[in-house]
Design a protein around this motif. Structure first.
Motif, mmCIF file in Angstrom:
data_model
loop_
_atom_site.group_PDB
_atom_site.id
_atom_site.type_symbol
_atom_site.label_atom_id
_atom_site.label_comp_id
_atom_site.label_asym_id
_atom_site.label_seq_id
_atom_site.Cartn_x
_atom_site.Cartn_y
_atom_site.Cartn_z
ATOM 1 N N VAL A 17 0.622 -1.005 -0.049
ATOM 2 C CA VAL A 17 0.083 -0.106 -0.338
ATOM 3 C C VAL A 17 0.594 1.054 0.161
ATOM 4 O O VAL A 17 0.416 1.956 -0.890
ATOM 5 C CB VAL A 17 -1.019 -0.034 1.219
ATOM 6 C CG1 VAL A 17 -1.913 1.464 1.255
ATOM 7 C CG2 VAL A 17 -1.514 -0.890 0.995
ATOM 8 N N GLN A 18 1.761 1.057 1.018
ATOM 9 C CA GLN A 18 2.379 2.354 0.888
ATOM 10 C C GLN A 18 3.810 2.644 -0.778
ATOM 11 O O GLN A 18 4.256 4.306 -0.672
ATOM 12 C CB GLN A 18 3.737 2.355 2.047
ATOM 13 C CG GLN A 18 4.248 4.005 2.844
ATOM 14 C CD GLN A 18 3.109 4.656 2.730
ATOM 15 O OE1 GLN A 18 2.581 4.388 4.052
ATOM 16 N NE2 GLN A 18 3.145 6.090 1.938
ATOM 17 N N TYR A 85 -1.386 6.783 4.611
ATOM 18 C CA TYR A 85 -1.656 5.686 4.563
ATOM 19 C C TYR A 85 -3.100 5.928 5.825
ATOM 20 O O TYR A 85 -4.176 4.803 5.342
ATOM 21 C CB TYR A 85 -0.612 4.581 5.295
ATOM 22 C CG TYR A 85 -1.406 3.215 5.910
ATOM 23 C CD1 TYR A 85 -0.846 2.238 4.226
ATOM 24 C CD2 TYR A 85 -1.901 3.085 6.599
ATOM 25 C CE1 TYR A 85 -1.200 0.885 5.168
ATOM 26 C CE2 TYR A 85 -2.515 1.792 6.960
ATOM 27 C CZ TYR A 85 -1.664 0.582 5.813
ATOM 28 O OH TYR A 85 -2.105 -0.523 6.356
ATOM 29 N N ASP A 86 -3.201 6.790 6.339
ATOM 30 C CA ASP A 86 -4.248 6.692 7.522
ATOM 31 C C ASP A 86 -5.634 6.915 7.078
ATOM 32 O O ASP A 86 -6.457 6.228 7.331
ATOM 33 C CB ASP A 86 -4.026 6.905 8.887
ATOM 34 C CG ASP A 86 -3.170 6.812 9.369
ATOM 35 O OD1 ASP A 86 -2.426 5.932 10.064
ATOM 36 O OD2 ASP A 86 -2.556 7.714 10.931
ATOM 37 N N TYR A 89 -6.547 3.886 4.454
ATOM 38 C CA TYR A 89 -7.000 2.572 5.055
ATOM 39 C C TYR A 89 -8.763 3.932 6.076
ATOM 40 O O TYR A 89 -9.078 2.268 6.406
ATOM 41 C CB TYR A 89 -6.050 3.104 6.753
ATOM 42 C CG TYR A 89 -6.667 1.777 7.695
ATOM 43 C CD1 TYR A 89 -6.384 0.234 7.872
ATOM 44 C CD2 TYR A 89 -7.508 2.264 8.939
ATOM 45 C CE1 TYR A 89 -7.114 -0.807 8.421
ATOM 46 C CE2 TYR A 89 -7.776 1.533 9.704
ATOM 47 C CZ TYR A 89 -7.267 0.197 9.258
ATOM 48 O OH TYR A 89 -8.021 -1.287 10.298
ATOM 49 N N GLN A 90 -8.537 4.275 6.173
ATOM 50 C CA GLN A 90 -10.627 4.674 6.601
ATOM 51 C C GLN A 90 -11.114 4.320 5.426
ATOM 52 O O GLN A 90 -12.366 4.450 5.840
ATOM 53 C CB GLN A 90 -10.238 6.567 6.754
ATOM 54 C CG GLN A 90 -9.398 6.535 7.771
ATOM 55 C CD GLN A 90 -9.282 8.448 8.358
ATOM 56 O OE1 GLN A 90 -9.578 8.586 7.082
ATOM 57 N NE2 GLN A 90 -9.506 8.135 9.770
ATOM 58 N N TRP A 92 -11.021 2.369 3.018
ATOM 59 C CA TRP A 92 -10.880 0.807 3.238
ATOM 60 C C TRP A 92 -11.751 0.639 3.557
ATOM 61 O O TRP A 92 -12.558 -0.142 3.450
ATOM 62 C CB TRP A 92 -8.876 0.240 3.296
ATOM 63 C CG TRP A 92 -9.580 -1.243 3.064
ATOM 64 C CD1 TRP A 92 -9.510 -2.309 3.724
ATOM 65 C CD2 TRP A 92 -9.528 -1.892 2.028
ATOM 66 N NE1 TRP A 92 -9.139 -3.201 3.845
ATOM 67 C CE2 TRP A 92 -9.791 -3.528 2.745
ATOM 68 C CE3 TRP A 92 -9.581 -2.296 0.733
ATOM 69 C CZ2 TRP A 92 -9.681 -4.924 2.057
ATOM 70 C CZ3 TRP A 92 -9.715 -3.238 0.023
ATOM 71 C CH2 TRP A 92 -9.873 -4.371 0.393
ATOM 72 N N GLN A 93 -11.808 1.061 5.083
ATOM 73 C CA GLN A 93 -12.573 0.098 6.203
ATOM 74 C C GLN A 93 -13.737 0.752 5.907
ATOM 75 O O GLN A 93 -15.053 0.020 6.241
ATOM 76 C CB GLN A 93 -12.226 1.405 7.796
ATOM 77 C CG GLN A 93 -10.911 0.341 7.921
ATOM 78 C CD GLN A 93 -11.206 -1.274 8.571
ATOM 79 O OE1 GLN A 93 -12.034 -1.470 9.073
ATOM 80 N NE2 GLN A 93 -10.517 -1.774 7.772
ATOM 81 N N THR A 102 -7.310 -6.235 6.296
ATOM 82 C CA THR A 102 -6.880 -5.108 5.135
ATOM 83 C C THR A 102 -6.899 -4.834 3.841
ATOM 84 O O THR A 102 -7.042 -5.724 3.118
ATOM 85 C CB THR A 102 -4.964 -5.511 6.328
ATOM 86 O OG1 THR A 102 -4.371 -5.964 5.248
ATOM 87 C CG2 THR A 102 -5.858 -5.307 7.477
ATOM 88 N N MET A 103 -5.958 -3.702 3.327
ATOM 89 C CA MET A 103 -5.775 -2.984 2.088
ATOM 90 C C MET A 103 -4.434 -4.672 1.566
ATOM 91 O O MET A 103 -4.719 -4.775 -0.036
ATOM 92 C CB MET A 103 -5.086 -1.938 1.505
ATOM 93 C CG MET A 103 -5.966 -1.202 2.492
ATOM 94 S SD MET A 103 -6.142 0.080 1.341
ATOM 95 C CE MET A 103 -5.265 0.968 3.263
ATOM 96 N N HIS A 104 -3.186 -4.828 2.725
ATOM 97 C CA HIS A 104 -2.296 -5.767 2.548
ATOM 98 C C HIS A 104 -3.237 -7.009 1.452
ATOM 99 O O HIS A 104 -1.847 -7.650 0.710
ATOM 100 C CB HIS A 104 -1.803 -6.455 3.449
ATOM 101 C CG HIS A 104 -0.468 -6.433 3.018
ATOM 102 N ND1 HIS A 104 0.298 -5.442 2.294
ATOM 103 C CD2 HIS A 104 -0.255 -8.056 3.070
ATOM 104 C CE1 HIS A 104 2.039 -6.670 2.266
ATOM 105 N NE2 HIS A 104 1.419 -8.213 2.287
#
Length: 157
Positions: A17-18, A85-86, A89-90, A92-93, A102-104
């Motif tokens: 992701v990063q 990233y945060d 992630y939000q 994605w959630q 997770t995105m991974h």
């Protein structure tokens, strides 16, 4: 469009992701449909080919996002997605039905699909940027186990 495109790139290209969030305009070549991934975690930098449709979508998104019509007018150091990233992630959630994933997992899906399609562990290693083939072996083991269980449960045909 940005969010769907981000997740599609993660699924179709297999970066961490990063790594994708760090990708800059200079790393994306819309004319050759490639993206250069600058590696993290001691892995290898790599250039990943993209499906033409995905490359066109990224190009259109970037041009629209920055409000320009000519690719050469873009700041080469600007990030393609310009997300932390945060924040990713939000997003994605918000969209994922399974909050435990997770995105991974998109990277794992990419690797599993690539191995299942090609049966080429070296290609998967290169695509993921793994220095050690043992890190890639997990995908071979997973596909082998799935295929073996499927054959036992449902027969070979």
């Amino acid at each position: 469009m940005r969010n769907a495109l981000l997740f599609q790139c993660l699924l179709d290209l297999g970066p961490r992701v990063q790594e994708l969030l760090n990708a800059k305009i200079r790393d994306f070549n819309p004319f050759q449909a490639t993206i250069f991934i600058r590696a993290l975690k001691g892995s290898r930098d790599r250039e990943i080919p993209m499906a033409i449709g995905l490359a066109r979508a990224v190009r259109k998104f970037v041009l629209d996002w920055f409000g320009v019509k000519d690719w050469h007018l873009l700041d080469p150091d600007a990030k393609i997605f310009n997300l932390s990233y945060d924040r990713a992630y939000q997003i994605w959630q918000f969209y994922t039905p399974n909050k435990e994933k997770t995105m991974h997992c998109l990277r794992h899906t990419f690797a599993t699909n690539l191995y299942r399609k090609t049966k080429d562990i070296k290609l998967v290693q290169i695509a993921l940027g793994h220095k050690n083939i043992l890190n890639t072996q997990v995908y071979v083991d997973f596909v082998y186990a799935q295929d073996s269980m499927r054959a036992l449960m449902y027969g070979n045909g």
